[in-house]
Design a protein around this motif. Sequence first.
Motif, PDB file in Angstrom:
ATOM      1  N   ASN A 478     -30.236  49.804  54.335  1.00  0.00           N
ATOM      2  CA  ASN A 478     -30.725  51.178  54.507  1.00  0.00           C
ATOM      3  C   ASN A 478     -30.524  51.674  55.931  1.00  0.00           C
ATOM      4  N   GLU A 479     -30.758  50.766  56.868  1.00  0.00           N
ATOM      5  CA  GLU A 479     -30.602  51.144  58.277  1.00  0.00           C
ATOM      6  C   GLU A 479     -29.166  51.588  58.555  1.00  0.00           C
ATOM      7  N   VAL A 480     -28.213  50.813  58.039  1.00  0.00           N
ATOM      8  CA  VAL A 480     -26.807  51.129  58.316  1.00  0.00           C
ATOM      9  C   VAL A 480     -26.443  52.482  57.702  1.00  0.00           C
ATOM     10  N   VAL A 481     -26.815  52.678  56.464  1.00  0.00           N
ATOM     11  CA  VAL A 481     -26.379  53.913  55.793  1.00  0.00           C
ATOM     12  C   VAL A 481     -27.114  55.132  56.351  1.00  0.00           C
ATOM     13  N   ASN A 482     -28.314  54.912  56.870  1.00  0.00           N
ATOM     14  CA  ASN A 482     -29.065  56.051  57.411  1.00  0.00           C
ATOM     15  C   ASN A 482     -28.462  56.614  58.692  1.00  0.00           C
ATOM     16  N   THR A 483     -27.519  55.879  59.294  1.00  0.00           N
ATOM     17  CA  THR A 483     -26.847  56.430  60.479  1.00  0.00           C
ATOM     18  C   THR A 483     -25.672  57.323  60.067  1.00  0.00           C
ATOM     19  N   THR A 484     -25.385  57.402  58.776  1.00  0.00           N
ATOM     20  CA  THR A 484     -24.231  58.170  58.304  1.00  0.00           C
ATOM     21  C   THR A 484     -24.690  59.427  57.565  1.00  0.00           C
ATOM     22  N   LEU A 485     -23.716  60.212  57.132  1.00  0.00           N
ATOM     23  CA  LEU A 485     -24.037  61.417  56.362  1.00  0.00           C
ATOM     24  C   LEU A 485     -24.164  61.113  54.869  1.00  0.00           C
ATOM     25  N   MET A 486     -23.892  59.847  54.483  1.00  0.00           N
ATOM     26  CA  MET A 486     -23.805  59.506  53.051  1.00  0.00           C
ATOM     27  C   MET A 486     -25.087  59.824  52.281  1.00  0.00           C
ATOM     28  N   THR A 487     -26.228  59.671  52.954  1.00  0.00           N
ATOM     29  CA  THR A 487     -27.502  59.819  52.230  1.00  0.00           C
ATOM     30  C   THR A 487     -27.846  61.278  51.951  1.00  0.00           C
ATOM     31  N   SER A 488     -27.065  62.206  52.531  1.00  0.00           N
ATOM     32  CA  SER A 488     -27.410  63.623  52.361  1.00  0.00           C
ATOM     33  C   SER A 488     -26.931  64.165  51.007  1.00  0.00           C
ATOM     34  N   ALA A 489     -26.012  63.461  50.365  1.00  0.00           N
ATOM     35  CA  ALA A 489     -25.406  64.026  49.145  1.00  0.00           C
ATOM     36  C   ALA A 489     -26.177  63.610  47.896  1.00  0.00           C
ATOM     37  N   ASN A 490     -26.138  64.469  46.906  1.00  0.00           N
ATOM     38  CA  ASN A 490     -26.671  64.085  45.593  1.00  0.00           C
ATOM     39  C   ASN A 490     -25.553  63.423  44.798  1.00  0.00           C
ATOM     40  N   SER A 491     -25.180  62.243  45.237  1.00  0.00           N
ATOM     41  CA  SER A 491     -24.033  61.546  44.645  1.00  0.00           C
ATOM     42  C   SER A 491     -24.532  60.435  43.738  1.00  0.00           C
ATOM     43  N   TRP A 492     -23.608  59.856  42.964  1.00  0.00           N
ATOM     44  CA  TRP A 492     -24.018  58.670  42.206  1.00  0.00           C
ATOM     45  C   TRP A 492     -24.211  57.463  43.104  1.00  0.00           C
ATOM     46  N   TYR A 493     -23.561  57.497  44.302  1.00  0.00           N
ATOM     47  CA  TYR A 493     -23.843  56.430  45.273  1.00  0.00           C
ATOM     48  C   TYR A 493     -25.337  56.425  45.614  1.00  0.00           C
ATOM     49  N   MET A 494     -25.917  57.655  45.620  1.00  0.00           N
ATOM     50  CA  MET A 494     -27.338  57.823  45.981  1.00  0.00           C
ATOM     51  C   MET A 494     -28.235  57.816  44.744  1.00  0.00           C
ATOM     52  N   SER A 495     -27.682  57.437  43.605  1.00  0.00           N
ATOM     53  CA  SER A 495     -28.433  57.377  42.338  1.00  0.00           C
ATOM     54  C   SER A 495     -28.850  58.768  41.853  1.00  0.00           C
ATOM     55  N   ALA A 496     -28.245  59.827  42.426  1.00  0.00           N
ATOM     56  CA  ALA A 496     -28.776  61.172  42.182  1.00  0.00           C
ATOM     57  C   ALA A 496     -28.172  61.851  40.952  1.00  0.00           C
ATOM     58  N   ASN A 497     -27.236  61.162  40.278  1.00  0.00           N
ATOM     59  CA  ASN A 497     -26.611  61.814  39.107  1.00  0.00           C
ATOM     60  C   ASN A 497     -27.484  61.686  37.869  1.00  0.00           C
ATOM     61  N   ILE A 498     -28.533  60.866  37.952  1.00  0.00           N
ATOM     62  CA  ILE A 498     -29.338  60.608  36.761  1.00  0.00           C
ATOM     63  C   ILE A 498     -30.781  61.009  37.028  1.00  0.00           C
ATOM     64  N   PRO A 499     -31.302  61.958  36.252  1.00  0.00           N
ATOM     65  CA  PRO A 499     -32.677  62.391  36.490  1.00  0.00           C
ATOM     66  C   PRO A 499     -33.638  61.211  36.388  1.00  0.00           C
ATOM     67  N   GLY A 500     -34.532  61.094  37.350  1.00  0.00           N
ATOM     68  CA  GLY A 500     -35.559  60.046  37.309  1.00  0.00           C
ATOM     69  C   GLY A 500     -35.121  58.725  37.920  1.00  0.00           C
ATOM     70  N   LYS A 501     -33.820  58.550  38.188  1.00  0.00           N
ATOM     71  CA  LYS A 501     -33.378  57.291  38.816  1.00  0.00           C
ATOM     72  C   LYS A 501     -33.865  57.313  40.265  1.00  0.00           C
ATOM     73  N   PRO A 502     -34.552  56.234  40.707  1.00  0.00           N
ATOM     74  CA  PRO A 502     -35.094  56.274  42.074  1.00  0.00           C
ATOM     75  C   PRO A 502     -33.982  56.469  43.095  1.00  0.00           C
ATOM     76  N   ARG A 503     -34.218  57.375  44.041  1.00  0.00           N
ATOM     77  CA  ARG A 503     -33.173  57.693  45.011  1.00  0.00           C
ATOM     78  C   ARG A 503     -32.967  56.518  45.964  1.00  0.00           C
ATOM     79  N   ALA A 504     -31.793  55.939  45.905  1.00  0.00           N
ATOM     80  CA  ALA A 504     -31.464  54.815  46.798  1.00  0.00           C
ATOM     81  C   ALA A 504     -29.959  54.761  46.913  1.00  0.00           C
ATOM     82  N   PHE A 505     -29.484  54.413  48.104  1.00  0.00           N
ATOM     83  CA  PHE A 505     -28.047  54.233  48.285  1.00  0.00           C
ATOM     84  C   PHE A 505     -27.681  52.888  47.676  1.00  0.00           C
ATOM     85  N   LEU A 506     -26.764  52.875  46.723  1.00  0.00           N
ATOM     86  CA  LEU A 506     -26.563  51.675  45.903  1.00  0.00           C
ATOM     87  C   LEU A 506     -25.639  50.623  46.521  1.00  0.00           C
ATOM     88  N   PRO A 507     -24.476  51.003  47.052  1.00  0.00           N
ATOM     89  CA  PRO A 507     -23.635  49.942  47.644  1.00  0.00           C
ATOM     90  C   PRO A 507     -24.030  49.650  49.089  1.00  0.00           C
TER      91      PRO A 507
END
Length: 535
Positions: A478-507
């Motif tokens: 989490n620390e590494v990814v939080n230094t990037t812009l990756m967490t700002s997107a509603n992407s499937w990397y961020m689990s955001a494509n599925i309603p109710g899936k807890p928001r987390a950066f997956l890889p």
Amino acid sequence: MAGDFDAVVIGAGFSGMYMLKSLRDRLGLKVRVYEAGDSVGGTWYWNRYPGARCDSDAYIYCFTFDKQLLQEWEWTERYPTQPEILRYLEHVAKRHDLKRDIQFSTKVTGAEFNEDTNLWTVRTDKGERVTAHHLIAAVGTLSTTNMPGFKGLDKFKGKWYHTSRFPKEGVDFTAKRVAVVGTGATAVQAIPEIAQQAKQLTVFQRTANYCVPARNGKVDPELVKARKADYDNIVQRIRESFFGQEHYFIPKSALEVSKEERERELDKRWDAGGFAFWLANYQDMFFSKEANDVIADYLKRKIRVTVKDPKVAEKLIPKGYYYGTKRQPLDTNYFETFNKDNVLLVDAKADGPIEEITEKGIRAGGKEYEFDIIVFATGFDALTGPLKALNLKGRRAVSLDKEWAEGPRTYLGIQVVGFPNFFTLTGPQSPSVLTNMPVAIEQHVEWVSDLIDYMRKTGKTVIEPTPEAQDQWVAHVNEVVNTTLMTSANSWYMSANIPGKPRAFLPYLGPEGVGGYRKKCDEVAAHGYEGFALV
Ligand SMILES: Cc1cc2nc3c(=O)[nH]c(=O)nc-3n(C[C@H](O)[C@H](O)[C@H](O)COP(=O)(O)OP(=O)(O)OC[C@H]3O[C@@H](n4cnc5c(N)ncnc54)[C@H](O)[C@@H]3O)c2cc1C
């Protein structure tokens, strides 16, 4: 106590095939593979939609463990189609006699760890129960179909398909009114192909995507020859690289160079096609909003130049997230397709979202559109989906589903506390989908095989991460990814494509990509599997 098998492997795509090869032929173990499909291939067995092909360059999208095959196999194009990749994987299965240990058309429906015997009991939909010392999930990262629960789908009188479960015999779109729902990497491949056949194609877009040209075609035979001669070095380079590919950041800020120099560099990557624009761009593209903006602006200009109707172009221009923070689709005539008279774009923001599926088609923004066929290109429940679906119960019968209720927690993306002798190949919190995946797959298979070999040689029967090591890894991811812009997107990397899936950066992203991760895993092994409890 010995089980029925030394290891059960779930899945027979790239990962499961190589895992079988490695455990059986290198270590001499008794292995059973279960695969839901009726043959090998995984992704390339299931995803048979028009235009399906890989986006990684084929010369590195393959196994590298078989050096002779690297020399013998001839890919017909820069990015081979699904049938060609499937042919390749069938060839590998035959060449290494893999199928005799794979039970096809069999889904694993559950597995429990027995703390008395230290064995996993694995259950299948065929009513079998077998025990195994090691349980290895080679279930893929993009293998659980995401089918949004659209109201009224059961009423639709036409035919509908999900791209990841396309019929083997194909679908004839000729003279049909077709809808494609979704504009991710799959849809970007499928839309231009379907538009060529269909009478009318309507694309339902939730989020516009930044696309770059694939520039597919025959590869110059001289280059093919040169690559074959240099394969040992290529393999070493991709293994040590950030993304498992021969792409390297420009070691400069996008903002420190002149506009002319920047345009020249971006043109070069645009003209080369493929992942270069995404993964070999200015080094601050994933970190600095301002740097990202100037690069995104280049791509927005390309859309405006390509799409003739300015209103359609405006809908196709991505908004509200940073370039590169979603999976990069590679396109062949994607934006050009929207210039065709038979293609209509319905954008959720400008025209209104899908409200329901009706008997005749789709209602969106208060308007009903009629179709003969609907194609859902709505992606996957990525990374955690196929693992949670295994219905695993670890120590004290705690389920993986429950352990991961708030998002995945792993050590190195390979093991989970409370689930001894269970391994995830390219699992969450490992580099997995951020790489050219065969590189990540081979690294995991080889590392897990070495570990199992080590256990056998040292008389250890149980391995599991320590809670401290897992906590530290989760915090580090989490620390590494939080230094990037990756967490700002509603992407499937961020689990955001599925309603109710807890928001987390997956890889797991870096800091040195899959190359750095490999070093880290090797150091862990060199220190007697530091962070794991071996009993
Ligand atoms: C359309 C598409 C294009 C892609 N393009 C690229 C690309 O260009 N480059 C790249 O690096 N990666 C790409 N990928 C990612 C791709 O998934 C990997 O490259 C690779 O194929 C993964 O192999 P795998 O064996 O790990 O998983 P998969 O190929 O997904 O195989 C997993 C297998 O496990 C089986 N399985 C799952 N659960 C169970 C169960 N409970 N019981 C029995 N069997 C089960 C599934 O049926 C499946 O066959 C793409 C993915 C998709 C969907």
